[in-house]
Design a protein around this motif. Sequence first.
Motif, PDB file in Angstrom:
ATOM      1  N   TRP A  38      13.294 -10.369  -0.917  1.00  0.00           N
ATOM      2  CA  TRP A  38      12.892 -10.234   0.415  1.00  0.00           C
ATOM      3  C   TRP A  38      12.623  -9.133   1.322  1.00  0.00           C
ATOM      4  N   ILE A  39      13.503  -8.390   0.749  1.00  0.00           N
ATOM      5  CA  ILE A  39      13.924  -7.234   1.268  1.00  0.00           C
ATOM      6  C   ILE A  39      13.168  -6.180   1.408  1.00  0.00           C
ATOM      7  N   LEU A  40      12.424  -6.261   0.061  1.00  0.00           N
ATOM      8  CA  LEU A  40      11.039  -5.226  -0.786  1.00  0.00           C
ATOM      9  C   LEU A  40       9.670  -5.581  -0.466  1.00  0.00           C
ATOM     10  N   LEU A  41       9.716  -7.508   0.071  1.00  0.00           N
ATOM     11  CA  LEU A  41       8.769  -7.382   0.549  1.00  0.00           C
ATOM     12  C   LEU A  41       8.352  -7.557   1.421  1.00  0.00           C
ATOM     13  N   ALA A  42       9.435  -7.680   2.812  1.00  0.00           N
ATOM     14  CA  ALA A  42       9.927  -7.154   3.841  1.00  0.00           C
ATOM     15  C   ALA A  42       9.167  -5.753   4.301  1.00  0.00           C
ATOM     16  N   ALA A  43       9.687  -5.626   3.599  1.00  0.00           N
ATOM     17  CA  ALA A  43       9.486  -3.728   3.719  1.00  0.00           C
ATOM     18  C   ALA A  43       7.779  -3.342   4.092  1.00  0.00           C
ATOM     19  N   LEU A  44       7.381  -3.518   2.852  1.00  0.00           N
ATOM     20  CA  LEU A  44       6.193  -3.384   2.603  1.00  0.00           C
ATOM     21  C   LEU A  44       4.925  -4.304   3.603  1.00  0.00           C
ATOM     22  N   ALA A  45       5.331  -5.397   4.000  1.00  0.00           N
ATOM     23  CA  ALA A  45       4.785  -5.991   5.689  1.00  0.00           C
ATOM     24  C   ALA A  45       5.079  -5.311   6.649  1.00  0.00           C
ATOM     25  N   VAL A  46       6.427  -4.895   6.996  1.00  0.00           N
ATOM     26  CA  VAL A  46       6.226  -3.534   7.983  1.00  0.00           C
ATOM     27  C   VAL A  46       5.949  -1.887   7.942  1.00  0.00           C
ATOM     28  N   PHE A  47       5.377  -1.338   6.414  1.00  0.00           N
ATOM     29  CA  PHE A  47       4.224  -0.427   6.321  1.00  0.00           C
ATOM     30  C   PHE A  47       3.270  -0.780   6.819  1.00  0.00           C
ATOM     31  N   ARG A  62      -9.312  11.775   4.905  1.00  0.00           N
ATOM     32  CA  ARG A  62      -9.162  10.613   4.990  1.00  0.00           C
ATOM     33  C   ARG A  62      -7.244  10.698   5.318  1.00  0.00           C
ATOM     34  N   ASP A  63      -6.585   9.954   5.832  1.00  0.00           N
ATOM     35  CA  ASP A  63      -5.638   9.782   5.906  1.00  0.00           C
ATOM     36  C   ASP A  63      -5.153   8.627   4.944  1.00  0.00           C
ATOM     37  N   MET A  64      -4.580   8.595   4.246  1.00  0.00           N
ATOM     38  CA  MET A  64      -4.385   8.131   2.655  1.00  0.00           C
ATOM     39  C   MET A  64      -2.912   6.663   3.454  1.00  0.00           C
ATOM     40  N   ALA A  65      -2.069   7.598   4.223  1.00  0.00           N
ATOM     41  CA  ALA A  65      -0.809   6.099   4.237  1.00  0.00           C
ATOM     42  C   ALA A  65      -1.525   5.127   5.557  1.00  0.00           C
ATOM     43  N   LEU A  66      -2.977   5.689   6.332  1.00  0.00           N
ATOM     44  CA  LEU A  66      -3.564   4.578   7.229  1.00  0.00           C
ATOM     45  C   LEU A  66      -4.057   4.143   6.438  1.00  0.00           C
ATOM     46  N   ARG A  67      -4.576   4.640   5.616  1.00  0.00           N
ATOM     47  CA  ARG A  67      -6.009   3.474   3.979  1.00  0.00           C
ATOM     48  C   ARG A  67      -4.337   2.758   3.119  1.00  0.00           C
ATOM     49  N   LEU A  68      -3.829   2.924   3.067  1.00  0.00           N
ATOM     50  CA  LEU A  68      -3.262   2.355   2.076  1.00  0.00           C
ATOM     51  C   LEU A  68      -2.108   1.651   3.566  1.00  0.00           C
ATOM     52  N   ALA A  69      -2.068   1.453   4.503  1.00  0.00           N
ATOM     53  CA  ALA A  69      -1.839  -0.109   4.946  1.00  0.00           C
ATOM     54  C   ALA A  69      -2.897  -0.672   5.477  1.00  0.00           C
ATOM     55  N   TYR A  70      -3.954   0.041   5.862  1.00  0.00           N
ATOM     56  CA  TYR A  70      -4.842  -1.302   5.449  1.00  0.00           C
ATOM     57  C   TYR A  70      -5.089  -2.160   4.227  1.00  0.00           C
ATOM     58  N   ALA A  71      -5.053  -1.286   3.585  1.00  0.00           N
ATOM     59  CA  ALA A  71      -5.816  -1.933   2.220  1.00  0.00           C
ATOM     60  C   ALA A  71      -4.745  -3.576   1.683  1.00  0.00           C
ATOM     61  N   MET A  72      -3.415  -3.190   1.870  1.00  0.00           N
ATOM     62  CA  MET A  72      -2.215  -4.201   2.083  1.00  0.00           C
ATOM     63  C   MET A  72      -2.105  -4.775   3.033  1.00  0.00           C
ATOM     64  N   ARG A  73      -2.835  -4.378   3.878  1.00  0.00           N
ATOM     65  CA  ARG A  73      -3.390  -5.733   4.457  1.00  0.00           C
ATOM     66  C   ARG A  73      -4.617  -6.762   5.010  1.00  0.00           C
ATOM     67  N   LEU A  74      -5.220  -6.490   4.459  1.00  0.00           N
ATOM     68  CA  LEU A  74      -6.372  -6.626   3.638  1.00  0.00           C
ATOM     69  C   LEU A  74      -6.321  -7.463   2.597  1.00  0.00           C
ATOM     70  N   SER A  75      -5.341  -7.476   1.148  1.00  0.00           N
ATOM     71  CA  SER A  75      -4.383  -8.030   0.444  1.00  0.00           C
ATOM     72  C   SER A  75      -3.913  -8.942   0.858  1.00  0.00           C
ATOM     73  N   ILE A  76      -2.917  -8.435   1.187  1.00  0.00           N
ATOM     74  CA  ILE A  76      -1.903  -9.825   1.436  1.00  0.00           C
ATOM     75  C   ILE A  76      -2.400 -10.932   2.188  1.00  0.00           C
ATOM     76  N   GLY A  77      -3.328 -10.350   3.513  1.00  0.00           N
ATOM     77  CA  GLY A  77      -3.875 -11.557   4.515  1.00  0.00           C
ATOM     78  C   GLY A  77      -4.829 -11.998   3.349  1.00  0.00           C
ATOM     79  N   LEU A  78      -5.643 -12.037   2.979  1.00  0.00           N
ATOM     80  CA  LEU A  78      -6.849 -12.359   2.211  1.00  0.00           C
ATOM     81  C   LEU A  78      -6.133 -13.328   1.084  1.00  0.00           C
ATOM     82  N   ALA A  79      -4.997 -12.855   0.090  1.00  0.00           N
ATOM     83  CA  ALA A  79      -4.381 -13.891  -1.186  1.00  0.00           C
ATOM     84  C   ALA A  79      -3.786 -14.754  -0.310  1.00  0.00           C
ATOM     85  N   MET A  80      -3.251 -14.829   1.111  1.00  0.00           N
ATOM     86  CA  MET A  80      -2.085 -15.760   1.540  1.00  0.00           C
ATOM     87  C   MET A  80      -3.024 -16.969   2.291  1.00  0.00           C
TER      88      MET A  80
END
Length: 281
Positions: free
Chosen positions: A21-30, A67-85
């Motif tokens: 849960w801590i790991l998942l929450a940290a990834l979601a916060v990022f 392109r800002d890699m951290a910003l792109r990675l955050a948006y990529a995680m948003r897309l993957s998590i949102g679409l999967a859920m």
Amino acid sequence: MRLSSSAGEPSSSTTRHLLAWILLAALAVFAFGWPLFAGGDPASQQLLRFLEPPSLQTPLGFDHLGRDMALRLAYAMRLSIGLAMLSVLSAALFGTVAALIAAWQGGWVDRLFGLLADAVLALPALLLVLLFAAFAQGEKWPLYVGLALAAWVEYFRVLRAGARSVLASPAVEASRLLGFGAAYIARVHVLPALWPVASALFCLGVANAILAVAALGFIGVGIRPPTPELGVMMVELLPYYDEAPWLVLSPVVVLALLLLSLVMLTERGGRDSAVRREREA
């Protein structure tokens, strides 16, 4: 006499569950917090900052197009998590309702849902998603439809078997004799018994969906550039592994951590289901 499990096992399981849960929450916060903190457009290019290494301002540096890699990675995680859920929630809702109806009614209703599930299982899940993705390449809705259609069958088959067992139990028979209706039996007996299995299936389904989206992006039939997505980013950055290995490793590590946390939660859900069955035995 039934032997109890070792004393260290529950503690170890709880620790892994908490870490997941801590790991998942940290990834979601990022994923959802970093764009608010850093701001900017993930598609914005600064070509003079080509493969710029990480710094305090940009912790993952810039990619091959500046392109800002951290910003792109955050948006990529948003897309993957949102679409999967979203896909798995839709599949879970339909699969659970279908399982309850089939287990309760039996007969031709059960056979009809069973034939529909067998028809979907005739095609491998990834091939089913590929078929829908071919209708509108690069769009999100075909991935959503394909993932949802591929995932509901597992919910249906597993929960139908569990619901049949619960409905045949003495507790349910007693509730029926006392005049309680279907809504009461489902709320008090069936759904609580199925919840541990359903939650484990949900975590595993989200993990599979995230992996499927990344795999489709990696082979070029899922989300298309310049939309940030984990599989697409791996393909784009792979040629620059020697010059900037941290870039291609970033989406790989994020994907691995997402899957690890979800699989750890799945393990806890399966163990809770087994403990419940032992208590009812």
